[in-house]
Design a protein around this motif. Structure first.
Motif, PDB file in Angstrom:
ATOM      1  N   HIS A   1      31.696  13.600 -37.838  1.00 24.50           N
ATOM      2  CA  HIS A   1      30.321  13.497 -37.321  1.00 24.50           C
ATOM      3  C   HIS A   1      29.449  14.686 -37.744  1.00 24.50           C
ATOM      4  O   HIS A   1      28.257  14.700 -37.443  1.00 24.50           O
ATOM      5  CB  HIS A   1      30.335  13.376 -35.795  1.00 24.50           C
ATOM      6  CG  HIS A   1      30.871  14.587 -35.088  1.00 24.50           C
ATOM      7  ND1 HIS A   1      32.217  14.874 -35.060  1.00 24.50           N
ATOM      8  CD2 HIS A   1      30.260  15.573 -34.405  1.00 24.50           C
ATOM      9  CE1 HIS A   1      32.404  15.988 -34.377  1.00 24.50           C
ATOM     10  NE2 HIS A   1      31.229  16.434 -33.965  1.00 24.50           N
TER      11      HIS A   1
ATOM     12  N   PRO B   1      32.230  15.287 -30.749  1.00 27.84           N
ATOM     13  CA  PRO B   1      31.367  14.130 -31.052  1.00 27.84           C
ATOM     14  C   PRO B   1      30.502  13.762 -29.850  1.00 27.84           C
ATOM     15  O   PRO B   1      30.983  13.778 -28.716  1.00 27.84           O
ATOM     16  CB  PRO B   1      32.364  13.014 -31.383  1.00 27.84           C
ATOM     17  CG  PRO B   1      33.583  13.725 -31.813  1.00 27.84           C
ATOM     18  CD  PRO B   1      33.634  15.011 -31.038  1.00 27.84           C
TER      19      PRO B   1
ATOM     20  N   ASN C   1      39.642  12.701 -28.623  1.00 26.61           N
ATOM     21  CA  ASN C   1      39.258  13.725 -29.611  1.00 26.61           C
ATOM     22  C   ASN C   1      40.438  14.596 -30.021  1.00 26.61           C
ATOM     23  O   ASN C   1      40.244  15.767 -30.388  1.00 26.61           O
ATOM     24  CB  ASN C   1      38.122  14.579 -29.060  1.00 26.61           C
ATOM     25  CG  ASN C   1      36.803  13.828 -29.044  1.00 26.61           C
ATOM     26  OD1 ASN C   1      36.288  13.471 -30.094  1.00 26.61           O
ATOM     27  ND2 ASN C   1      36.294  13.547 -27.877  1.00 26.61           N
TER      28      ASN C   1
END
Lengths: 225, 293
Positions: free
Chosen positions: A92, B15, B196
């Motif tokens: 990201h 994120p 994650n």
């Protein structure tokens, strides 16, 4: 710096590595070879403390990995740049943030980050790809970005696991050239690879030591190369 | 405070989206909304207890039932007894008008009190020290046989007890809401940390300390919980504000809501929710990071 003393590593009931001793001298250049599954990646992980040997001792910068807590490991990893075969980026974040991540997590200021980053991206030939996301990069670009991230903290050692595994010959030569340049700057380099052509090519530019993992043991290779 | 100021670059390593963000916002918002009501309930019942205590404490009523020809004599006799009783500040017989006013809600305003065999009521106001109710009852029994003393204790105590329980229930509700918020945010944090694992692995590879990784998650959840709780509190306080006010006819109830400075109490809910999220996420992150090789 990194010292392995008579180590063994077992996994799933079987011994993968045995009776391995190695001392990585500052400024040395090593290749690590061996067939697939011989334990090259495991060996590298033992070298940067991601794995703890089941026997023997691994010392990172004078400290036994068994005596190191998580913060000690984090500090040691800032002195060891690691290039994984699959690169391992944060998908990201754009390339520039991925490459400067080691500076970010170590609390370096943004001015220093920007200065280092521009030079580094230019050095690996990714100056015009700074805003690209990792999934948008080609295999060669990813490998060069991983190398840039590995060296942005100016580590003493660079460990690279099959850095040319997913790239063509031309790109592998470009990556090798970057690693040779790093070695000339005084960095210790260890490259795990099964690409004999890469090793032969490197021997034309730098004095290397070729190690082979065979039958769980580490041997000095060279005569056949 | 550094949790809110944060490090913009460091914050980006986690994120940004996912269901955990929405879950945390929603859970914090819904819980803050409920907390506003529990707080309002608790404060209202507190006011009720004080009001009941104040209105009924230090006052008593003497009810004199006697044949109409003896009623006035017994009233005078009772007033003499009361005036000579230590601990009684004043005593006065209610007028026919006042007694009519008391009965009006049940029988209407035109009740002919004088023609009905209604007992005479005497209002007694006590001093700070109060009087000896048992002793007074004995004297009245001897001197004014038709007088019955009601010191309001049998009304006041259960009402105050009920109001106290209601207030306790409000605080217990707030504690439960806080615990539920912590549990839900812990679940969301655990899910985020599990989702994650790759991010954590990369961060460790490049030399991030576990404290740095934990802070990145904790900061995010703390800010989300704070924002969710702020929205929930705003909506809850708005709903309380829009509740219909208690009418005079229902004066016994003070109405569910905040009064005066009480309106500032809900302002504390978002920071407390943020703190709960900070503690819950911190514990979850430390536990998860210890468990990850």
């Amino acid at each position: 710096m990194i010292e392995l003393d008579n180590i063994a590593y077992s996994y799933g009931g079987g011994e993968l590595l045995s009776e391995i001793s190695l001392k990585l001298a500052p400024g040395s250049f090593h290749f690590l070879t061996g067939p697939s599954g011989s334990g090259k990646t495991t060996f590298l992980k033992l070298c940067y403390g991601a794995l703890v040997p089941t026997a023997g001792t691994v010392q990172l910068f004078g400290k036994d990995v068994r005596d190191m807590d998580r913060d000690d490991h984090a500090m040691a990893r800032r002195r060891i740049g690691v290039v994984h075969q699959d690169c391992q980026f944060l998908d990201h974040l754009p390339l520039r943030e991925n490459v400067s991540l080691p500076l970010t997590v170590s609390g370096r200021d943004s001015l220093e980050q920007n200065t280092n980053l521009k030079e580094l991206l230019h050095w690996v030939g990714l100056g015009n790809r700074a805003s690209a996301l990792p999934p948008e990069l080609s295999g060669g670009e990813r490998q060069r970005a991983a190398l840039a991230r590995a060296v942005i903290m100016s580590p003493e050692v660079v460990l690279a696991d099959e850095p040319t595994g997913n790239v063509d010959w031309e790109m592998s030569q470009r990556l090798l050239q970057l690693l040779v340049e790093l070695n000339r700057m005084g960095k210790t380099i260890v490259i795990a690879t099964h690409d004999m052509n890469l090793i032969r090519s490197a021997k034309n530019h730098v004095q290397t030591r070729v190690l082979r993992i065979s039958n769980r043991k580490l041997q000095l290779a060279g005569a056949d190369l | 405070m550094s949790v809110f100021v944060g490090d913009a670059q460091a914050d980006r390593v986690v994120p940004p989206t996912g269901f955990t963000a929405r879950l945390t916002l929603f859970a914090a918002g819904a819980m803050a909304f409920l907390t506003v009501f529990a707080l309002a309930l608790s404060l209202a019942s507190g006011r009720l207890a004080v009001r009941w205590g104040d209105e009924l404490a230090q006052s008593s009523t003497l009810r004199i039932s006697a044949p109409s020809e003896q009623l006035q004599a017994q009233t005078i006799l009772a007033l003499r007894v009361l005036e000579s009783t230590p601990g009684i500040a004043s005593a006065r017989a209610l007028s026919a008008e006042e007694q009519r006013g008391l009965l009006a809600p049940w029988f209407g305003p035109d009740l002919p009190v004088e023609t009905l065999p209604i007992p005479q009521l005497v209002e007694i106001l006590e001093t700070e020290e109060g009087y000896d109710a048992a002793g007074l009852r004995l004297r009245l029994a001897a001197e004014v046989p038709g007088a019955v003393l009601d010191d309001h204790a049998r009304w006041r105590e259960p009402l105050e007890r009920a109001a106290g329980r209601l207030r306790l229930l409000g605080w217990v509700s707030i504690a439960l809401i806080g615990a539920t918020t912590a549990a839900m945010i812990t679940l969301a944090a655990n899910a985020a940390l599990a989702a994650n694992a790759q991010v954590i692995s990369v961060l460790r590879l490049i030399g991030a300390q576990d404290g740095y990784i934990a802070r990145a998650f904790v900061r995010r959840f703390t800010v989300r919980a704070f924002l969710g709780a702020a929205i929930g509190t705003f909506l809850g306080a708005g709903a309380i504000y829009l509740l219909p006010e208690a009418q005079d006819e229902a004066g016994f109830l003070t109405g569910l809501g905040f009064v005066g400075a009480g309106w500032f109490l809900p302002v504390l809910i978002p920071p407390i929710a943020g703190f709960v999220a900070y503690a819950a996420t911190g514990a979850a992150a430390r536990r998860t990071l210890r468990g990850l090789s």
